[in-house]
Scaffold this motif. Structure first.
Motif: not given
Lengths: 491, 491
Positions: B419, B434, B437, B440
């Protein structure tokens, strides 16, 4: 154009390794820009047999994002394709906004292979060229970038490659008798190809002859040519070139509409209607089996004022048909997927197979009616739509389709009466919406649009029939009979 | 079930005229309710030859809104269909939410006509019945109403109708030798049909035998049965039965994932990689020509963590293939059109033809991964998805497809590293969003979902391959080799 190409030029492995990574990166970056700005791109690969189309396509796309392009091999004809007009197969494969379609052979098959083989006759050539140029203009007008590459190798090189393949056991089957016939006719192809370049190299879609004897050089040239075309298109234009243009001022005096001349007093008694409708429906039903047997496609288009009776009319027409052989295709505003394509795309997708009937409940004429009146497209767009529509219909009728187009005419008072009826009868209330009232306010604008549509798209092969529909019964009989007559005259 | 039907019963024209208009109106009103509440409806017509299926379908739909249903005749097999698993042709014709598909013959062809003709062997029957019941359960679970009608006439009546048609010149061609063979085997069909009723009449999709000797009575019964089924379904259920249910409480302790056991230290040097990759790509390329020649379809599924390297991996795999014979099909969130169908619909649409390769860049496993974790479907929905997926895959492999499924595994640290790399390198920045993330943050939830997916959908014919992907080079070689091995073992 062949003599401008230097086939002796070569690129060393070292030089190739030096330039290629940067070219690949640039190409990938341009693909992303094209995706972001919604640019549809078509890359056509034509060229000699054994020129390496497959391998070079594969190399070209190597660094691209695979989710955003498709490769199509135009090779033989499927049953589905054979039963529809020639261009149907290409319409289905057009890229939506932001995507790329790569064609390994293309709509040039007719003027290249089919011409040399004799499948397309010399007398058909002018029409074939016209079709090509119209098709590419239509794509370009809609914002699609068309890039055409011809991979060039000499006759000697072709023979060398054939022999080499024949020596490799696993690949020998790839060289067929046809390939050797093609080889024998190299000179003829060369002449034909030069004619194709002359007739179809246009400013919007020029041909690029790529020297393909040296694989490395060919790769570099292809990626360069395609990148340059994408880049200059992106730099030149706004994402949506026309939508930002201010609408041209229009000063139209209220004038007499041809629709005003329609005799809406035409009517028929219930008795006479019941008497005739069964007979006519039966006649149409019998005809349907014949068009099925004779593989004639039938396209029936319904347009008309809101509440003019399209639904009921279509129902009576459909009652006489075997549901296995017809389809009613209704069209409203395009959905999310459809709106990523050329406006004609969804209608091409619904074109009937030979032997089948498609009833279009609203149609491609939306472009010059609702889209014009509600300013959903620019004036330039609807202005050029008349030609585009005439072209499409010429392709349908040229393929042998019977094409009948109805404008269901009522007057403003009758519409009002029907709107009120719909509002008061509970079982009809679902039929009336606010949109209907809004459209009614634009009656005069619509009248102008309808007038122009009738004038500019009534052709010999595809005439409009205005159906006097204040009397629903009269209208139903008239459409039935018009369809029957149209089918009979074709047979 | 046949003996429960009274074929002597008749309906007078007068009685018919009295009841039919109200039945038609009710049916049309129910169609509107079905449209509004998004209920998809399937009506299957089976029955004896000359029982009047075509005519009765036509009569049934007469008062319906033609924009919201389609009639499909299942009659013979097109080339497109022959090259794909049997149910592909039905998946393509499923109704989206709010629409109706009427089938003139259906997926029952295999256990009726094909069985009597011997095209389907007795040993294949249990599987064929299972396929039917699974298919209808899957549809019903998704909220589709399946109504099945069998039009019943006696052997004597069938003969009478054949003779009558033969006497009418224009229609005589409709009676073929096959029809008379069918007639001769009437008794056999009867036994077979009874077995079909016994095996496939389920509470969710029961059979209705319709007495079809009297056309008026048949019309009334059909409209009644179909209306009743739609009405009771609409009354019984909420528009979206499950989405309103509160999610079941889930208390999962953090436990060891099978993914934790994967040896992510596996790696390979650049030299070794360059040495092998060319050789393996060439092997796969050669194999591709063979699967093309032998008409073997190949399905390759890629799933994995964000940034696990799917794109680059697919690229290396695709480089070895001829672009005319493979397609990369990327799948994200369903678009507006796709979301009106069963979640498997868009994947069925992308199933490769025999001889072709489709690489699924994300797949039907989204149901038990992102849709589960992000609660885009209910627990009941993703729980039953395992069986539905196993069924679908069994159909693919049963058809002869090679099916390879990859889970690209990296650890959380490696993902973070990638990333960051994407964020810092300008030409990679477009790859990170986004969403990545956000996903994640749900790593642990995903790990649970992946575990369960691997456990419940690894079958003998369609096993998962977990690819250790901290080393991209190692991962690329492993996927290539897995595909090569899978194809070789099938041949």
């Amino acid at each position: 154009m062949f003599e401008q190409v230097d086939l002796a030029e070569k690129l060393s492995p070292k030089a190739y390794k030096q330039v290629m990574p940067a070219l690949d990166r640039r190409f990938a970056a341009l693909q992303r820009r094209a995706i972001e700005s919604g640019l549809p791109v078509i890359v056509v690969f034509e060229g000699w047999e054994a020129a390496g189309k497959g391998t070079l396509i594969n190399r070209m796309i190597r660094e691209l994002d695979r989710r955003h392009f498709k490769v199509y091999a135009v090779d033989g004809t499927t049953e589905e394709e054979e039963l529809r007009p020639y261009y149907w197969r290409f319409w289905r494969r057009l890229p939506p906004r932001g995507k790329m379609s790569v064609f390994n052979r293309s709509w040039y098959t007719r003027v290249l292979q089919d011409r040399v083989s004799g499948a397309v006759k010399k007398s058909e050539l002018p029409g074939a060229y016209e079709d090509i140029n119209h098709f590419e203009k239509l794509l370009s007008d809609d914002g699609t970038l068309v890039i055409k590459l011809f991979l060039h190798i000499t006759k000697k090189e072709q023979e060398r490659r054939y022999r080499k393949l024949e020596k490799r056991k696993a690949l020998a089957w790839r060289i067929t008798r046809d390939d050797w016939v093609h080889h024998k006719h190299y000179k003829k192809y060369e002449t034909v190809a030069e004619e194709v370049f002359a007739r179809t190299s246009t400013p919007i879609a020029p041909w690029h002859v790529i020297p393909a004897e040296d694989h490395r050089l060919a790769t570099v040239r292809i990626v360069e040519v395609v990148s340059a075309a994408i880049e200059s298109t992106l730099d030149r234009r706004h994402p949506h070139p026309e939508s930002s243009a201010p609408p041209a001022p229009r000063s139209r005096r209220k004038r007499k509409s041809v629709l005003d001349e329609v005799d809406l007093s035409k009517s028929i008694s219930w008795d006479e209607y019941s008497d005739r409708i069964d007979r006519d429906q039966k006649r149409l039903g019998d005809l349907e089996y014949q068009i099925y047997a004779e593989r004639i496609p039938v396209v029936i288009v319904y347009e008309g004022w809101d509440a003019a009776g399209k639904g009921g009319n279509i129902k009576r027409l459909a009652q006489s048909l075997d549901p296995r052989a017809y389809e009613v295709a209704p069209f409203g505003a395009p959905n999310e997927v459809e709106s990523r394509y050329h406006y004609l795309w969804r209608f091409w997708n619904a074109v009937p197979k030979a032997g089948h009937v498609t009833v279009f409940d609203r149609s491609w004429y939306g472009r010059v009616l609702v889209e014009r009146v509600d300013k959903l497209c620019t004036e330039a767009e609807w202005q050029r739509a008349y030609d585009e529509i005439n072209d499409m219909e010429a392709q349908l009728t040229g393929f042998g389709a019977v094409l009948v187009k109805f404008w269901l005419q009522i007057d403003k008072e009758e519409q009002l009466r029907r709107f009120h009826e719909r509002e008061t009868k509970p079982y009809k209330r679902w039929k009336i919406t606010d949109d209907d009232w809004r459209n009614r306010e634009k009656w005069d604008e619509y009248a102008v649009a309808v007038d122009e549509m009738l004038a500019r798209t009534s052709t010999k092969a595809a005439p409009w029939t205005v159906v006097e529909s204040n009397s629903k019964l009269y209208a139903r009989l008239k459409t039935l009979r018009t369809v029957i007559k149209a089918i009979k005259s074709r047979r």
